[in-house]
Design a protein around this motif. Structure first.
Motif, PDB file in Angstrom:
ATOM      1  N   ARG A  65       0.852  -1.192   0.000  1.00  0.00           N
ATOM      2  CA  ARG A  65       0.000   0.000   0.000  1.00  0.00           C
ATOM      3  C   ARG A  65       0.886   1.240   0.000  1.00  0.00           C
ATOM      4  N   TYR A  66       0.321   2.320  -0.533  1.00  0.00           N
ATOM      5  CA  TYR A  66       0.982   3.622  -0.404  1.00  0.00           C
ATOM      6  C   TYR A  66       0.099   4.596   0.357  1.00  0.00           C
ATOM      7  N   CYS A  67      -1.129   4.749  -0.127  1.00  0.00           N
ATOM      8  CA  CYS A  67      -1.927   5.813   0.478  1.00  0.00           C
ATOM      9  C   CYS A  67      -2.579   5.361   1.780  1.00  0.00           C
ATOM     10  N   TYR A  68      -2.817   4.060   1.910  1.00  0.00           N
ATOM     11  CA  TYR A  68      -3.465   3.576   3.131  1.00  0.00           C
ATOM     12  C   TYR A  68      -2.520   3.659   4.316  1.00  0.00           C
ATOM     13  N   HIS A  69      -3.033   4.230   5.415  1.00  0.00           N
ATOM     14  CA  HIS A  69      -2.287   4.212   6.666  1.00  0.00           C
ATOM     15  C   HIS A  69      -3.298   3.989   7.765  1.00  0.00           C
ATOM     16  N   PRO A  70      -3.087   3.047   8.648  1.00  0.00           N
ATOM     17  CA  PRO A  70      -4.128   2.737   9.652  1.00  0.00           C
ATOM     18  C   PRO A  70      -4.495   3.940  10.498  1.00  0.00           C
ATOM     19  N   GLY A  71      -3.599   4.901  10.615  1.00  0.00           N
ATOM     20  CA  GLY A  71      -3.905   6.045  11.473  1.00  0.00           C
ATOM     21  C   GLY A  71      -4.618   7.155  10.735  1.00  0.00           C
ATOM     22  N   LEU A  72      -4.855   7.001   9.455  1.00  0.00           N
ATOM     23  CA  LEU A  72      -5.437   8.085   8.664  1.00  0.00           C
ATOM     24  C   LEU A  72      -6.705   7.601   7.980  1.00  0.00           C
ATOM     25  N   SER A  73      -7.436   8.576   7.452  1.00  0.00           N
ATOM     26  CA  SER A  73      -8.646   8.193   6.722  1.00  0.00           C
ATOM     27  C   SER A  73      -8.258   7.487   5.428  1.00  0.00           C
ATOM     28  N   ILE A  74      -9.220   6.835   4.831  1.00  0.00           N
ATOM     29  CA  ILE A  74      -8.920   6.049   3.637  1.00  0.00           C
ATOM     30  C   ILE A  74      -9.048   6.933   2.399  1.00  0.00           C
ATOM     31  N   ALA A  75      -8.051   6.880   1.540  1.00  0.00           N
ATOM     32  CA  ALA A  75      -8.091   7.689   0.331  1.00  0.00           C
ATOM     33  C   ALA A  75      -8.371   6.822  -0.887  1.00  0.00           C
ATOM     34  N   GLY A  76      -7.791   5.653  -0.900  1.00  0.00           N
ATOM     35  CA  GLY A  76      -8.017   4.741  -2.021  1.00  0.00           C
ATOM     36  C   GLY A  76      -7.501   5.267  -3.329  1.00  0.00           C
ATOM     37  N   SER A  77      -6.415   6.033  -3.277  1.00  0.00           N
ATOM     38  CA  SER A  77      -5.972   6.700  -4.498  1.00  0.00           C
ATOM     39  C   SER A  77      -4.771   6.037  -5.158  1.00  0.00           C
ATOM     40  N   CYS A  78      -4.008   5.254  -4.420  1.00  0.00           N
ATOM     41  CA  CYS A  78      -2.750   4.791  -5.015  1.00  0.00           C
ATOM     42  C   CYS A  78      -2.926   3.531  -5.827  1.00  0.00           C
ATOM     43  N   ARG A  79      -3.955   2.767  -5.555  1.00  0.00           N
ATOM     44  CA  ARG A  79      -4.301   1.565  -6.327  1.00  0.00           C
ATOM     45  C   ARG A  79      -3.248   0.465  -6.208  1.00  0.00           C
ATOM     46  N   MET A  80      -2.444   0.537  -5.143  1.00  0.00           N
ATOM     47  CA  MET A  80      -1.400  -0.464  -4.983  1.00  0.00           C
ATOM     48  C   MET A  80      -1.955  -1.706  -4.294  1.00  0.00           C
TER      49      MET A  80
END
Ligand code: SF4
Ligand code: SF4
Ligand code: SF4
Ligand code: SF4
Lengths: 190, 539, 361
Positions: free
Chosen positions: B32-47
């Motif tokens: 993953r790139y954009c996903y971080h458990p401490g942050l909201s979900i963006a779903g933008s990197c598509r990894m």
């Protein structure tokens, strides 16, 4: 036709020697003839050389190092050098690849921030301890910038102290290659 | 409670759990790139694309919620192909300057490319040039060319620090991270964006080019910066001392602890390690004599200290000696001192951080109490309500009843009463890691180790006693306080055994049930900072 | 009386001068000759003020090195014998040269001076005796070093030299029978005659087999390759293992002195010593009948030079052999000595005796 060679099962003592060979004397004379021929032949050549004649013919296989040097293969790994950019600064970007791969741990690099953000990083100091180097050439192979090479053909860098064996960035950068290619050729040095 | 199958393993998760979290619970790591458990979900990197049976196309694991009967395959040919294509796009405008990039070695772009990459580049067009390596705040450097626009940094500033400095400007391939007009990335938690940036776009100004990350050793520790006691990792370089000019500790990274600091630490704590290799570190014992300050061997110094204490007790009674402790000492150190004091019958003990006022505090991590172990002091019974205004010790010194003081760490002269009183003190022994005005006045100085150089625990304001581990060898002759105490105690015929680490802990727990009940957090052996580590295990 | 002493001193000085110079030059020649034989150049770097002179300074450099090196005596060694051994070896090698004549009588005024340090009736025996005494030096060295390898080297030296001394003695008996004397000067005089009217009457023509046997055995006596089993510096190590500095140098010198002595002996016994073919006391008498008259002093000088040239030639030959043949195995060495050379030399004596008997009938 194939020649059929009979191989004796076991080497027999003195087998195949003629009577005269077994008396030693003629064979001893033959041996002496051979070495004496070399002796007199070379003696003649050296006397000619002393008189300044026939100097293009070498009187011995000896290479008179350091007045003469053998040619080296172009692939020979010799003393390192650091290559330069057009402006004379080192190509090295202090990526530490060579320092990391070096099996002898003999490369010591200190990196610093370069004023130009497009270069970004440069080696503030770059030392190679040639007393430890095993000349494996890994550092050359791993360098992503072609910044370090081992093509100087300099092999005589012995020194009288361990400290002198540590080459710093200035010595490495200004290490003019002394290319001496051509295996089997002998070059006269100045 | 949906039950789903991931890579053949069934798992039941609570409702609302995402596939990536469910996989993580099974120990399956999804890139993953954009996903971080401490942050909201963006779903933008598509990894994090995975294959879900009966779904028409690949789905992003970070956003898809687990559903009953779902069958997920995290690694199939299609998934590999998709990840390869994502990486190819990400690299299309990437400068690929890994040789000079501080992130290399812990860069997710490198790591994933190693596994999924297309090694033959098909990219012929010119890359877009962007601004490189410029500071966007006191601690952070930005390189727009390396940014993959995962927006983690933006979300951090919006959701965690809530300071809203960063945003994405422009459109399409020209999009880039930028500061809002007139702003600077200078919030109290700005360093965290460096940690969460999966690539080398955000780098640490303080750490830049000090050391390659793969040269670093890491040890779990506790931040001593405030009463929160954030869990940290100390990253230090001892194998190549010529780099980073003799500094041993090069950076501090947060260590995940859901109960204390989650994934974050404040900048204060992140850069609070400088005193450890500072030039004012005390490296050897010193004694003040008529000829000035002379260095002493450890044995001699300890003998002198014991002799001084012994003499004072013998000639002027037990009340003529006092211990001035510090809330920066670990529980073990405090307890060791307590043991010695009891053995000698000394009751004049106080702990304080002189000259301290409640500092900056927010409702996230930073506490106003800047001492890591005040709670520990309290729990050890060192706090007396009647002695709340700490002037009593200064008073007794002035009256001449307290003739000798052993001061730990703190600079007493920061308190005006003490400053005046110190003159009438007959003998002063200072135990501490760095020199200060008090150490210069002391007749005897014993160097002690910093928190990075010893094992121990701090009790944070929540009452969690958290253990930290020794990362470095103590500088010079210095020793942890409890060892110093143990060796002084030996001169008073106290056996060594009660001062040994394990025994100290056992006794502490037996005597103070608080330390038994409270969670004595062991340091997380698995160092969590590195996605690399998790990823390697996965690979 | 005084004159006699002065003459004796002069002769001793001359012979020592010749011998030691030959030794020094041999160390140089050994390097250079082996180099030429092996297509090398040889030592050529020692220089004085930039002059290298074909490496002629190397013996000097060697000597300096030997003298300045630590004189090491191993623990537990017999210090006295350890010190004496090289002197014994060198001393006997040096004195054995004394009986070898290097010229005919030189007339100074009315006094004839025999160009030979000591004119002994038993000259040949004297030389052999002196040479075989030398083995004491080697055995002592091996024994005094308190080292088993040295001791083994010394034992090898002793057994080798004893084995070959017998052959040496037996090989010259034929010659002694032919010339009827063991006075070396007389033997040389006898070789001044002509055989069949044109051939110089050199021992080698009377005793070809004796010559081969003698040369081989004498080479074994010098302990140099292919007979260098007592020393074998680099592999089997020998009796001087525990020697360093100038003492070690003395052992090396002993070898070279022996080489020169053997060369002198071969020249004297088999190649006419100082005799130059057709040269007599009053000048050349060519076989055709022509006579070239020369003064006695000139003849003397020519004779001495002749001897020196023969000496040089046999030294050269010895080096040639040393650098041509590999070392014998020890059993081969002993078998050669006892089973081949000794019977052959006895056969030589018998045949010579028979022939002499027939001729004198
Ligand atoms: S050649 Fe090998 S040992 Fe030498 S510096 Fe390079 S990597 Fe190190
Ligand atoms: S690998 Fe090349 S660029 Fe990197 S530090 Fe070494 S020499 Fe410099
Ligand atoms: S961000 Fe990663 S891939 Fe890009 S240059 Fe830095 S290390 Fe290399
Ligand atoms: S700077 Fe780093 S964290 Fe921010 S968007 Fe770019 S890659 Fe993501």
């Amino acid at each position: 036709m194939e020649e059929i060679v009979k191989v004796p099962k076991q080497a027999e003592k003195g087998s195949g020697l003629t009577f005269w060979q077994r008396t030693y004397v003629p064979e001893i004379v033959r041996g002496l003839k051979l070495t004496a021929a070399h002796f007199f032949g070379n003696l003649a050549v050296h006397i000619f050389h002393l008189l300044g004649l026939w100097t293009e013919h070498r009187g011995a296989a000896t290479v008179q190092y350091p007045e003469e040097m053998r040619g080296y293969s172009s692939r020979l790994r010799s003393l390192h050098r650091l290559t330069k950019r057009a402006d004379g600064s080192p190509r090295c970007v202090a990526c530490m690849m060579c320092e990391t791969i070096c099996p002898a741990s003999c490369i010591y690099i200190v990196a610093a921030e370069h004023p130009d953000p497009n270069i970004e990083k440069y080696p503030e100091s770059f030392d190679i301890d040639l007393g430890k180097c095993v000349f494996c050439g890994f550092c050359v192979e791993v360098c992503p910038e072609d910044a370090i090479r081992m093509d100087t053909h300099i092999l005589d860098f012995a020194a009288y102290s361990r400290e002198e064996m540590i080459w710093d960035i200035h010595r490495l950068l200004n290490n003019e290659p002394r290319r001496a290619e051509g295996i089997g050729q002998i070059r006269k040095m100045k | 409670m949906p039950t789903l199958t991931i890579d053949g393993q069934p798992i039941t998760v609570s409702k609302g759990t995402t596939v990536i979290q469910a996989a993580e619970a099974l120990g399956i790591y999804i890139p993953r790139y954009c996903y971080h458990p401490g942050l909201s979900i963006a779903g933008s990197c598509r990894m994090c694309l995975v294959e879900i049976e009966k779904a028409p196309r690949l789905e992003v694991a970070c956003y898809s919620q687990a559903a009953d009967g779902m069958v997920v395959h995290t690694i199939t040919e299609n998934v590999r192909l998709a990840r390869r294509s994502v990486l190819e796009f990400l690299l299309s405008n990437h400068p690929l300057d890994c040789p000079v990039c501080d992130q290399s070695g812990e860069c997710d772009l490198q790591n994933y490319y190693m596994e999924f990459g297309l090694y033959q580049s098909r990219f012929l067009e010119n890359k877009i040039k962007r601004r490189k390596a410029y500071p966007i705040g006191p601690h952070v450097m930005l390189d727009n060319e390396r940014c993959i626009l995962c927006s983690r940094c933006v979300r951090f500033c919006d959701e965690v620090s809530k300071s809203h400095e960063l945003g994405i400007v422009n459109r399409g391939e020209r999009s880039e991270i930028a500061l809002y007009e007139g702003r600077e990335l200078n919030n109290a938690y700005s360093g965290n964006v460096i940690d969460i940036c999966p690539v080398g776009a955000l780098t640490e100004r303080d750490f830049r080019f000090q050391c390659r990350v793969w040269y670093l050793n890491r040890t779990a520790s506790i931040c001593p910066g405030c009463a929160r006691g954030c869990n940290i990792e100390i990253h230090y370089n001892v194998l190549r001392p010529y780099q980073s000019k003799g500094k041993r500790i090069l950076r501090i990274k947060p260590r995940f602890n859901p109960a204390v600091n989650k994934w974050w630490i404040c900048d204060e704590g992140r850069y609070g390690f400088r005193h450890i290799d500072a030039s004012n570190r005390l490296r050897e014992c010193e004694a003040q004599t008529a000829d000035g300050v002379i260095p002493l061997g450890m044995e001699t110094a300890l003998k002198t200290a014991a002799a001084w204490i012994g003499e004072s007790i013998e000639q002027h009674g037990k009340d003529s000696v006092g211990f001035f402790l510090s809330p920066e000492l670990s529980n073990e150190d405090l307890y060791a001192i307590l043991k010695l004091a009891r053995h000698l019958g000394i009751s004049k003990i106080d702990f304080r951080n002189p000259g301290e006022h409640p500092g900056f505090e927010d409702n996230f991590l930073i506490r106003g109490d800047k001492n890591p172990n005040r709670r520990g002091c309290v729990e050890l019974g060192l706090y007396h309500r009647q002695r709340e205004n700490g002037g009593w010790m200064a008073e007794e010194i002035k009256q001449g009843t307290l003739r000798m003081l052993v001061a730990f760490l703190q600079d007493l002269s920061l308190e005006p009463e003490f400053k005046a009183a110190l003159v009438s003190l007959k003998r002063l022994i200072f135990v501490g890691s760095n020199s200060n005005a008090t150490s210069e006045q002391a007749g005897l100085v014993l160097p002690s180790a910093t928190y990075a150089e010893k094992n121990g625990s701090f009790t944070n304001f929540q009452g969690r006693a958290q253990r930290f581990e020794r990362a470095l060898v103590p500088l010079g002759d210095s020793l942890p306080e409890n060892e110093l105490i143990a060796r002084i105690a030996a001169h008073f015929r106290m056996p060594e055994q009660p001062f040994e680490r394990e025994q100290l802990l056992l006794d502490l727990r037996a005597e103070f049930p608080f330390f038994d009940q409270s969670t004595l957090d062991p340091p997380d052996v698995e160092l969590a900072y590195q996605t690399t580590i998790a990823q390697r295990e996965h690979a | 009386m005084m004159e006699g002493l002065a003459v004796a001193a002069g002769k001793v000085a001359f012979s020592l001068f010749v011998l030691l110079n030959f030794v020094m030059l041999l160390t140089w020649a050994e390097r250079k000759q082996s180099a030429l034989m092996q297509d090398r150049i040889g030592a050529n770097r020692a220089s004085i003020f930039g002059f290298t002179w074909l490496g002629l300074f190397h013996p000097l450099a060697d000597a300096l090195k030997m003298v300045s090196k630590e004189d090491f005596v191993p623990a537990g060694a017999n210090r006295g014998l350890h010190a004496v051994a090289p002197f014994v070896a060198l001393f006997f090698a040096l004195i054995s040269f004394a009986a070898i004549p290097f010229g005919d009588q030189l007339w100074i005024g009315r006094h004839p001076v025999n160009l030979q340090v000591i004119d002994l009736n038993i000259g040949l025996l004297y030389v052999f005796a002196a040479m075989s005494m030398g083995v004491y030096g080697f055995v002592l060295a091996g024994w005094a070093s308190n080292n088993n390898f040295s001791l083994l080297g010394g034992l090898r030296a002793a057994s080798q030299m004893i084995s070959y001394e017998i052959t040496i003695g037996a090989a010259v008996i034929g010659l002694v029978m032919v010339f009827g004397t063991i006075n070396l000067q007389t033997i040389v005089h006898r070789q001044g005659e002509l055989l069949l009217g044109f051939l110089p009457a050199w021992g080698v023509f009377y005793q070809p087999l004796g010559f081969l046997l003698f040369v081989t055995a004498a080479m074994a006596e010098t302990k140099r390759a292919p007979f260098d089993l007592p020393e074998g510096e680099s592999e089997i190590i020998g009796y001087f293992l525990e020697y360093s500095g100038i003492k070690f140098g003395m052992f090396l010198m002993t070898d070279f002195v022996e080489t020169v002595v053997v060369a002198g002996l071969v020249a004297t016994l088999f190649f006419g010593g100082w005799q130059f073919p057709y040269l007599y006391r009053d000048g050349f008498h060519l076989p055709g009948g022509g006579i070239l008259v020369l003064s006695q002093q000139v003849v003397c000088v020519i004779q001495v030079l002749t001897f020196l040239s023969k000496l040089a030639f046999f030294c050269w030959l010895s080096l040639l052999v040393r650098w041509t043949f590999p070392r014998f195995r020890y059993d081969q060495l002993i078998r050669l000595g006892w089973q081949m050379m000794l019977p052959l030399s006895i056969l030589n004596v018998v045949v010579t005796g028979g022939v002499l008997l027939l001729l004198h009938r």
